[in-house]
Design an enzyme around this catalytic site. Structure first.
Site, short mmCIF file in Angstrom:
data_model
loop_
_atom_site.label_atom_id
_atom_site.label_comp_id
_atom_site.label_asym_id
_atom_site.label_seq_id
_atom_site.Cartn_x
_atom_site.Cartn_y
_atom_site.Cartn_z
N GLY A 12 49.23 49.75 37.41
CA GLY A 12 48.45 48.61 37.89
C GLY A 12 47.54 48.02 36.82
O GLY A 12 47.60 48.40 35.65
N PHE A 82 43.48 55.85 40.34
CA PHE A 82 43.40 54.41 40.61
C PHE A 82 44.21 54.00 41.84
O PHE A 82 43.98 52.93 42.40
CB PHE A 82 43.99 53.61 39.44
N SER A 126 33.92 51.19 43.90
CA SER A 126 33.72 49.74 43.76
C SER A 126 32.30 49.38 44.16
O SER A 126 31.70 50.04 45.02
CB SER A 126 34.71 49.03 44.70
N TYR A 150 38.51 47.84 53.69
CA TYR A 150 38.72 48.27 52.31
C TYR A 150 37.48 49.01 51.80
O TYR A 150 37.58 50.12 51.26
CB TYR A 150 39.02 47.06 51.40
N LYS A 154 36.70 53.16 50.62
CA LYS A 154 36.05 53.65 49.39
C LYS A 154 34.87 54.56 49.75
O LYS A 154 34.66 55.59 49.11
CB LYS A 154 35.55 52.47 48.53
N GLY A 295 32.27 36.74 54.47
CA GLY A 295 32.05 38.09 53.92
C GLY A 295 31.52 38.11 52.50
O GLY A 295 31.19 39.17 51.99
P1 NAD Z 1 46.33 47.40 41.19
O1 NAD Z 1 46.88 47.08 42.54
O2 NAD Z 1 46.71 46.54 40.06
O3 NAD Z 1 46.69 48.91 40.82
C1 NAD Z 1 46.83 49.92 41.78
C2 NAD Z 1 48.14 50.64 41.51
O4 NAD Z 1 48.28 51.70 42.46
C3 NAD Z 1 49.38 49.74 41.68
O5 NAD Z 1 50.19 49.85 40.53
C4 NAD Z 1 50.08 50.29 42.92
O6 NAD Z 1 51.47 50.14 42.82
C5 NAD Z 1 49.62 51.74 42.92
N1 NAD Z 1 49.58 52.39 44.23
C6 NAD Z 1 48.99 51.95 45.37
N2 NAD Z 1 49.15 52.82 46.35
C7 NAD Z 1 49.83 53.88 45.83
C8 NAD Z 1 50.28 55.12 46.36
N3 NAD Z 1 50.07 55.46 47.64
N4 NAD Z 1 50.94 55.96 45.53
C9 NAD Z 1 51.18 55.64 44.24
N5 NAD Z 1 50.78 54.47 43.69
C10 NAD Z 1 50.11 53.61 44.48
O7 NAD Z 1 44.74 47.48 41.35
P2 NAD Z 1 43.62 47.59 40.24
O8 NAD Z 1 42.89 46.32 40.21
O9 NAD Z 1 44.16 48.15 38.99
O10 NAD Z 1 42.66 48.65 40.94
C11 NAD Z 1 42.73 50.03 40.67
C12 NAD Z 1 41.70 50.77 41.53
O11 NAD Z 1 40.41 50.26 41.26
C13 NAD Z 1 41.92 50.61 43.03
O12 NAD Z 1 41.63 51.85 43.65
C14 NAD Z 1 40.90 49.57 43.42
O13 NAD Z 1 40.48 49.71 44.76
C15 NAD Z 1 39.76 49.88 42.46
N6 NAD Z 1 38.91 48.72 42.19
C16 NAD Z 1 39.47 47.56 41.73
C17 NAD Z 1 38.66 46.46 41.50
C18 NAD Z 1 39.27 45.16 41.01
O14 NAD Z 1 38.60 44.14 41.12
N7 NAD Z 1 40.45 45.13 40.47
C19 NAD Z 1 37.29 46.54 41.74
C20 NAD Z 1 36.75 47.73 42.19
C21 NAD Z 1 37.58 48.83 42.42
C1 UD1 Z 2 36.05 40.70 45.73
C2 UD1 Z 2 36.20 41.56 46.96
C3 UD1 Z 2 35.47 42.89 46.74
C4 UD1 Z 2 35.96 43.56 45.45
C5 UD1 Z 2 35.78 42.58 44.30
C6 UD1 Z 2 36.26 43.13 42.99
C7 UD1 Z 2 36.36 39.97 48.83
C8 UD1 Z 2 35.69 39.39 50.02
N1 UD1 Z 2 35.64 40.86 48.11
O1 UD1 Z 2 34.72 40.43 45.57
O2 UD1 Z 2 35.66 43.77 47.81
O3 UD1 Z 2 35.22 44.75 45.23
O4 UD1 Z 2 36.51 41.39 44.59
O5 UD1 Z 2 37.64 43.18 43.01
O6 UD1 Z 2 37.52 39.68 48.55
N2 UD1 Z 2 35.57 32.52 44.33
C9 UD1 Z 2 35.81 31.18 44.44
N3 UD1 Z 2 37.11 30.75 44.53
C10 UD1 Z 2 38.17 31.61 44.52
C11 UD1 Z 2 37.92 33.00 44.39
C12 UD1 Z 2 36.60 33.42 44.32
O7 UD1 Z 2 34.89 30.37 44.46
O8 UD1 Z 2 39.32 31.16 44.62
C13 UD1 Z 2 34.18 32.99 44.19
C14 UD1 Z 2 33.71 33.95 45.26
O9 UD1 Z 2 33.16 33.26 46.35
C15 UD1 Z 2 32.67 34.78 44.50
C16 UD1 Z 2 33.21 34.81 43.06
O10 UD1 Z 2 34.11 33.70 42.97
O11 UD1 Z 2 31.43 34.13 44.49
C17 UD1 Z 2 33.97 36.08 42.73
O12 UD1 Z 2 34.99 36.28 43.70
P1 UD1 Z 2 36.05 37.48 43.58
O13 UD1 Z 2 36.69 37.43 42.24
O14 UD1 Z 2 36.93 37.41 44.77
O15 UD1 Z 2 35.16 38.80 43.61
P2 UD1 Z 2 34.09 39.30 44.69
O16 UD1 Z 2 33.72 38.23 45.64
O17 UD1 Z 2 32.98 39.94 43.96
#
Ligand code: NAD
Ligand code: UD1
Length: 339
Positions: A12, A82, A126, A150, A154, A295
């Site tokens: 991912g 992850f 997160s 979600y 966490k 939200g």
């Molecule tokens: P992503 O979806 O790109 O990566 C997650 C990976 O996990 C994917 O490749 C998916 O195929 C794999 N996966 C999901 N369920 C699985 C399972 N049951 N078994 C094996 N593989 C599985 O997401 P990401 O953005 O890289 O996020 C990674 C982690 O970080 C997640 O736990 C997410 O909740 C957390 N996180 C992400 C963000 C963000 O904004 N990207 C923010 C805060 C926390």
């Molecule tokens: C989102 C998730 C949050 C997650 C975080 C990091 C939701 C409601 N929350 O939060 O759970 O932890 O991502 O992955 O999805 N925005 C726009 N236009 C868009 C997209 C976003 O204006 O098309 C704005 C949003 O209102 C916000 C900012 O951009 O103010 C960031 O948005 P986003 O990237 O979705 O992150 P979070 O809102 O922080």
């Protein structure tokens, strides 16, 4: 046999960048991913970046027998977890799927680790666990609350991990609370490849810039912020990847588990991010203001004091660099890994 670090969800977005950082630091890596939200082609890109210093196992973290085999076969000594589902809206519509995958997956993995006597874990948490924060910058001691399924998955995982480390001090766990990961590896070979319309801001901006989407909807211009748009703590994914390396090193050295924010500590508005992206890339970003997204919080950014003190880590890349790298990835791969 040289021990390996198991990266669940390593195909991912954040996992693939962390895999590169670990391999560059000389670690042997095994990636376990069921590819439910990623593309096997990322593996070729990882090979181009880091050679053959990793193994790939396709499968699910809820598959106990597979985990037993993987942990033994690769002499795993620590795990970065992850694997999980992360779309807030989808979690509202399909809560059981989220609890099954995120909570069930973490539970299954911890049980397998215990069986294999592997007790070092870095967990992807997160900033969503802070809900609508009462103060910014947000310290790790802030009250924890979730506002959607979600976020609740966490929190349940964090509680499970806290219970485990209290019950058995041999467990060393780093819970890393990410703020808003953006950007891509500077090579442009790996990056964020959302399927369908992106939910998050940076990939949406990048898709408008490359001509895949007509116009960015900015959700709200009436927040109590300097320019009325939402404020977040965007962090370069390569800084985040380094944070995992720092956490693993600390787990090996320290007697205690760790819970830290990974952010930059700087609040950036939607408008600032859009303007910076346009300036850095020379691409205008068509946008319009629409109603707030349900939200959403107004302002969310990290207190980074503890991360500096406990990990000796801080983010290095600024917002211009995040935009530059996001754009390199997007322009080199307009449709993600499918081109
Ligand atoms: P992503 O979806 O790109 O990566 C997650 C990976 O996990 C994917 O490749 C998916 O195929 C794999 N996966 C999901 N369920 C699985 C399972 N049951 N078994 C094996 N593989 C599985 O997401 P990401 O953005 O890289 O996020 C990674 C982690 O970080 C997640 O736990 C997410 O909740 C957390 N996180 C992400 C963000 C963000 O904004 N990207 C923010 C805060 C926390
Ligand atoms: C989102 C998730 C949050 C997650 C975080 C990091 C939701 C409601 N929350 O939060 O759970 O932890 O991502 O992955 O999805 N925005 C726009 N236009 C868009 C997209 C976003 O204006 O098309 C704005 C949003 O209102 C916000 C900012 O951009 O103010 C960031 O948005 P986003 O990237 O979705 O992150 P979070 O809102 O922080």
């Amino acid at each position: 046999m040289t021990p390996s670090i198991l990266i669940t969800g390593g195909a991912g977005y954040i996992g693939s960048h962390t895999a590169v950082a670990l391999m560059e630091a000389g670690h042997k890596v095994v990636i376990l991913d069921n590819l439910c939200n990623s593309d096997a082609r990322v593996l070729d890109r990882l090979r181009r970046l880091a050679g053959n210093a990793f193994e790939f196992e396709q499968g699910d973290v809820r598959d106990a027998a597979l985990l037993d085999r993987v942990l033994a076969r690769h002499a795993v000594n620590s795990v970065i977890h992850f694997a999980g589902l992360k779309a807030v809206g989808e979690s509202v519509a399909q809560p059981l799927r989220y609890f099954d995958n995120n909570v069930g997956g973490t539970f299954s993995l911890l049980q397998a680790m215990e069986r294999a006597d592997v007790r070092h874990m870095v967990f992807s948490s997160s900033a969503t666990v802070y809900g609508d924060p009462e103060q910014v910058p947000i310290p790790e001691t802030a009250p924890l609350k979730a506002t959607n399924p979600y976020g609740r998955t966490k929190l349940v995982c964090e509680d499970m991990l806290r219970d485990l480390q209290r019950a058995d001090p041999r467990w060393k766990i780093a819970m890393l609370r990410y703020f808003n990961p953006v950007g891509a590896h500077p090579s442009g070979l790996i990056g964020e490849a959302p399927s369908g319309a992106p939910n998050n801001l940076m990939p949406y901006i990048a898709q408008v810039a490359v001509g895949q989407r007509d116009c960015l909807n900015i959700f709200g211009d009436d927040y109590p912020t300097p320019d009325g748009t939402g404020v977040r703590d965007y962090i370069h994914v390569m800084d985040l990847a380094r944070g995992h390396l720092a956490a693993l090193e600390q787990l090996a050295k320290r007697q205690q588990s760790i819970t830290v924010n990974l952010g930059t500590g700087a609040g950036i508005s939607v408008k600032q991010l859009v303007e910076t992206f346009a300036r850095v890339t020379g691409r205008p970003i068509a946008h319009r203001y629409v109603a707030r997204r349900a939200g959403d919080v107004a302002v969310c950014y990290a207190d980074t004091t503890l991360a500096r003190a406990t990990l000796g880590w801080q983010a290095e890349h600024d917002i211009a660099r995040m935009c530059e790298d996001a754009w390199r990835w997007q322009s080199m791969n307009p449709t993600g890994y499918t081109n």
